[in-house]
Design a protein around this motif. Structure first.
Motif, PDB file in Angstrom:
ATOM      1  N   ARG A   9       0.990  -1.346  -0.198  1.00  0.00           N
ATOM      2  CA  ARG A   9      -0.043   0.009   0.074  1.00  0.00           C
ATOM      3  C   ARG A   9       0.961   1.301  -0.061  1.00  0.00           C
ATOM      4  O   ARG A   9       1.920   1.362   0.555  1.00  0.00           O
ATOM      5  CB  ARG A   9      -1.002  -0.111   1.201  1.00  0.00           C
ATOM      6  CG  ARG A   9      -1.663  -1.221   1.406  1.00  0.00           C
ATOM      7  CD  ARG A   9      -2.820  -1.258   0.178  1.00  0.00           C
ATOM      8  NE  ARG A   9      -3.536  -2.376   0.559  1.00  0.00           N
ATOM      9  CZ  ARG A   9      -4.788  -2.658  -0.521  1.00  0.00           C
ATOM     10  NH1 ARG A   9      -4.617  -2.116  -1.352  1.00  0.00           N
ATOM     11  NH2 ARG A   9      -5.251  -3.915  -0.476  1.00  0.00           N
ATOM     12  N   LEU A  10       0.528   2.357  -0.600  1.00  0.00           N
ATOM     13  CA  LEU A  10       1.099   3.639  -0.590  1.00  0.00           C
ATOM     14  C   LEU A  10       1.274   4.061   0.766  1.00  0.00           C
ATOM     15  O   LEU A  10       2.259   4.795   1.071  1.00  0.00           O
ATOM     16  CB  LEU A  10       0.333   4.604  -1.438  1.00  0.00           C
ATOM     17  CG  LEU A  10       1.041   6.035  -1.734  1.00  0.00           C
ATOM     18  CD1 LEU A  10       2.360   5.881  -2.277  1.00  0.00           C
ATOM     19  CD2 LEU A  10       0.085   6.914  -2.530  1.00  0.00           C
ATOM     20  N   ILE A  21       2.842   3.356  -8.944  1.00  0.00           N
ATOM     21  CA  ILE A  21       1.335   2.980  -8.510  1.00  0.00           C
ATOM     22  C   ILE A  21       0.796   2.115  -9.548  1.00  0.00           C
ATOM     23  O   ILE A  21       0.666   2.182 -10.690  1.00  0.00           O
ATOM     24  CB  ILE A  21       0.519   4.665  -8.482  1.00  0.00           C
ATOM     25  CG1 ILE A  21       1.119   5.492  -7.782  1.00  0.00           C
ATOM     26  CG2 ILE A  21      -1.038   4.241  -8.437  1.00  0.00           C
ATOM     27  CD1 ILE A  21       0.479   6.812  -7.741  1.00  0.00           C
ATOM     28  N   THR A  23      -2.484  -0.085  -8.700  1.00  0.00           N
ATOM     29  CA  THR A  23      -4.076  -0.102  -8.797  1.00  0.00           C
ATOM     30  C   THR A  23      -4.504   1.225  -7.692  1.00  0.00           C
ATOM     31  O   THR A  23      -3.904   1.578  -6.722  1.00  0.00           O
ATOM     32  CB  THR A  23      -4.590  -1.246  -8.140  1.00  0.00           C
ATOM     33  OG1 THR A  23      -4.245  -1.511  -6.784  1.00  0.00           O
ATOM     34  CG2 THR A  23      -4.184  -2.488  -9.084  1.00  0.00           C
ATOM     35  N   VAL A  24      -5.679   1.789  -8.431  1.00  0.00           N
ATOM     36  CA  VAL A  24      -6.374   2.857  -7.662  1.00  0.00           C
ATOM     37  C   VAL A  24      -7.716   2.761  -7.671  1.00  0.00           C
ATOM     38  O   VAL A  24      -8.284   2.795  -8.694  1.00  0.00           O
ATOM     39  CB  VAL A  24      -6.133   4.517  -8.319  1.00  0.00           C
ATOM     40  CG1 VAL A  24      -6.497   5.481  -7.445  1.00  0.00           C
ATOM     41  CG2 VAL A  24      -4.517   4.648  -8.369  1.00  0.00           C
ATOM     42  N   ARG A  30      -8.308   7.904  -9.684  1.00  0.00           N
ATOM     43  CA  ARG A  30      -7.638   7.286 -10.615  1.00  0.00           C
ATOM     44  C   ARG A  30      -7.359   8.548 -11.907  1.00  0.00           C
ATOM     45  O   ARG A  30      -6.390   8.680 -12.182  1.00  0.00           O
ATOM     46  CB  ARG A  30      -8.018   6.118 -10.995  1.00  0.00           C
ATOM     47  CG  ARG A  30      -6.937   5.569 -12.249  1.00  0.00           C
ATOM     48  CD  ARG A  30      -7.592   4.152 -12.726  1.00  0.00           C
ATOM     49  NE  ARG A  30      -8.190   3.180 -11.791  1.00  0.00           N
ATOM     50  CZ  ARG A  30      -9.632   3.132 -11.826  1.00  0.00           C
ATOM     51  NH1 ARG A  30     -10.308   3.536 -12.744  1.00  0.00           N
ATOM     52  NH2 ARG A  30      -9.908   2.148 -10.796  1.00  0.00           N
ATOM     53  N   LEU A  39       0.520   8.620 -12.905  1.00  0.00           N
ATOM     54  CA  LEU A  39       0.369   7.048 -13.210  1.00  0.00           C
ATOM     55  C   LEU A  39       1.403   6.542 -14.451  1.00  0.00           C
ATOM     56  O   LEU A  39       1.338   5.634 -14.807  1.00  0.00           O
ATOM     57  CB  LEU A  39      -1.304   6.640 -13.595  1.00  0.00           C
ATOM     58  CG  LEU A  39      -1.984   6.919 -12.371  1.00  0.00           C
ATOM     59  CD1 LEU A  39      -3.556   6.673 -12.912  1.00  0.00           C
ATOM     60  CD2 LEU A  39      -1.499   6.343 -11.224  1.00  0.00           C
ATOM     61  N   ALA A  70      -4.325   6.956   0.270  1.00  0.00           N
ATOM     62  CA  ALA A  70      -3.200   6.093   0.301  1.00  0.00           C
ATOM     63  C   ALA A  70      -3.383   4.890   0.507  1.00  0.00           C
ATOM     64  O   ALA A  70      -2.343   3.790   0.047  1.00  0.00           O
ATOM     65  CB  ALA A  70      -2.108   6.979   1.057  1.00  0.00           C
ATOM     66  N   ARG A  72      -5.702   2.907   0.254  1.00  0.00           N
ATOM     67  CA  ARG A  72      -6.414   1.805  -0.904  1.00  0.00           C
ATOM     68  C   ARG A  72      -5.488   1.696  -2.133  1.00  0.00           C
ATOM     69  O   ARG A  72      -5.855   1.133  -3.206  1.00  0.00           O
ATOM     70  CB  ARG A  72      -7.640   2.552  -1.140  1.00  0.00           C
ATOM     71  CG  ARG A  72      -8.751   2.261   0.011  1.00  0.00           C
ATOM     72  CD  ARG A  72     -10.217   2.945  -0.235  1.00  0.00           C
ATOM     73  NE  ARG A  72     -10.246   4.003  -1.151  1.00  0.00           N
ATOM     74  CZ  ARG A  72     -10.613   4.952  -0.911  1.00  0.00           C
ATOM     75  NH1 ARG A  72     -10.906   5.301   0.272  1.00  0.00           N
ATOM     76  NH2 ARG A  72     -10.910   6.085  -2.090  1.00  0.00           N
ATOM     77  N   ILE A  73      -4.317   2.442  -2.291  1.00  0.00           N
ATOM     78  CA  ILE A  73      -3.619   2.739  -3.662  1.00  0.00           C
ATOM     79  C   ILE A  73      -2.434   1.356  -3.369  1.00  0.00           C
ATOM     80  O   ILE A  73      -1.665   1.592  -2.478  1.00  0.00           O
ATOM     81  CB  ILE A  73      -3.067   3.871  -3.418  1.00  0.00           C
ATOM     82  CG1 ILE A  73      -4.156   5.054  -4.048  1.00  0.00           C
ATOM     83  CG2 ILE A  73      -2.072   3.776  -4.906  1.00  0.00           C
ATOM     84  CD1 ILE A  73      -3.779   6.420  -4.383  1.00  0.00           C
ATOM     85  N   THR A  74      -2.339   0.569  -4.270  1.00  0.00           N
ATOM     86  CA  THR A  74      -1.486  -0.440  -4.325  1.00  0.00           C
ATOM     87  C   THR A  74      -0.134   0.139  -5.306  1.00  0.00           C
ATOM     88  O   THR A  74      -0.371   0.391  -6.435  1.00  0.00           O
ATOM     89  CB  THR A  74      -1.886  -2.017  -5.176  1.00  0.00           C
ATOM     90  OG1 THR A  74      -2.967  -2.446  -4.324  1.00  0.00           O
ATOM     91  CG2 THR A  74      -0.810  -2.632  -4.915  1.00  0.00           C
ATOM     92  N   VAL A  75       1.096  -0.053  -4.472  1.00  0.00           N
ATOM     93  CA  VAL A  75       2.132   0.091  -5.320  1.00  0.00           C
ATOM     94  C   VAL A  75       3.108  -0.877  -5.527  1.00  0.00           C
ATOM     95  O   VAL A  75       3.028  -2.103  -4.746  1.00  0.00           O
ATOM     96  CB  VAL A  75       3.048   1.539  -4.710  1.00  0.00           C
ATOM     97  CG1 VAL A  75       1.962   2.595  -4.756  1.00  0.00           C
ATOM     98  CG2 VAL A  75       3.551   1.145  -3.392  1.00  0.00           C
TER      99      VAL A  75
END
Length: 80
Positions: A9-10, A21, A23-24, A30, A39, A70, A72-75
């Motif tokens: 996660r971010l 980044i 997934t958003v 996004r 992105l 942040a 919920r954002i996958t990095v």
């Protein structure tokens, strides 16, 4: 199948780390990140406040993302 071991996660990225980044989940977030170019390549975490915003930068554009966004954002690492 599944998420690679380097995906996270971010909200868990430390200041100074470069990540991509992946997934958003929120369509509006996004679209906004896409419009400002976050992105299109790696971003650098400039600051992360515990239980607070994550500040990221790419090509001179700096954005503060709230903790809930942040989280919920996958990095993944920039090398992936």
């Amino acid at each position: 199948m599944g998420v690679t071991t380097s995906a996270r996660r971010l909200s868990g990225v430390n200041a100074g780390q470069r990540v991509r980044i992946r997934t958003v989940p929120d369509d509006d977030v996004r679209a906004h990140l896409l419009r400002i170019g976050l992105l299109d390549g790696p971003v650098t975490c400039r600051s992360r406040i515990s239980n607070g915003p994550v500040i990221v930068e790419r090509n001179g554009t700096t954005v503060a993302l709230g903790a809930s966004v942040a989280d919920r954002i996958t990095v993944s690492s920039d090398a992936d």
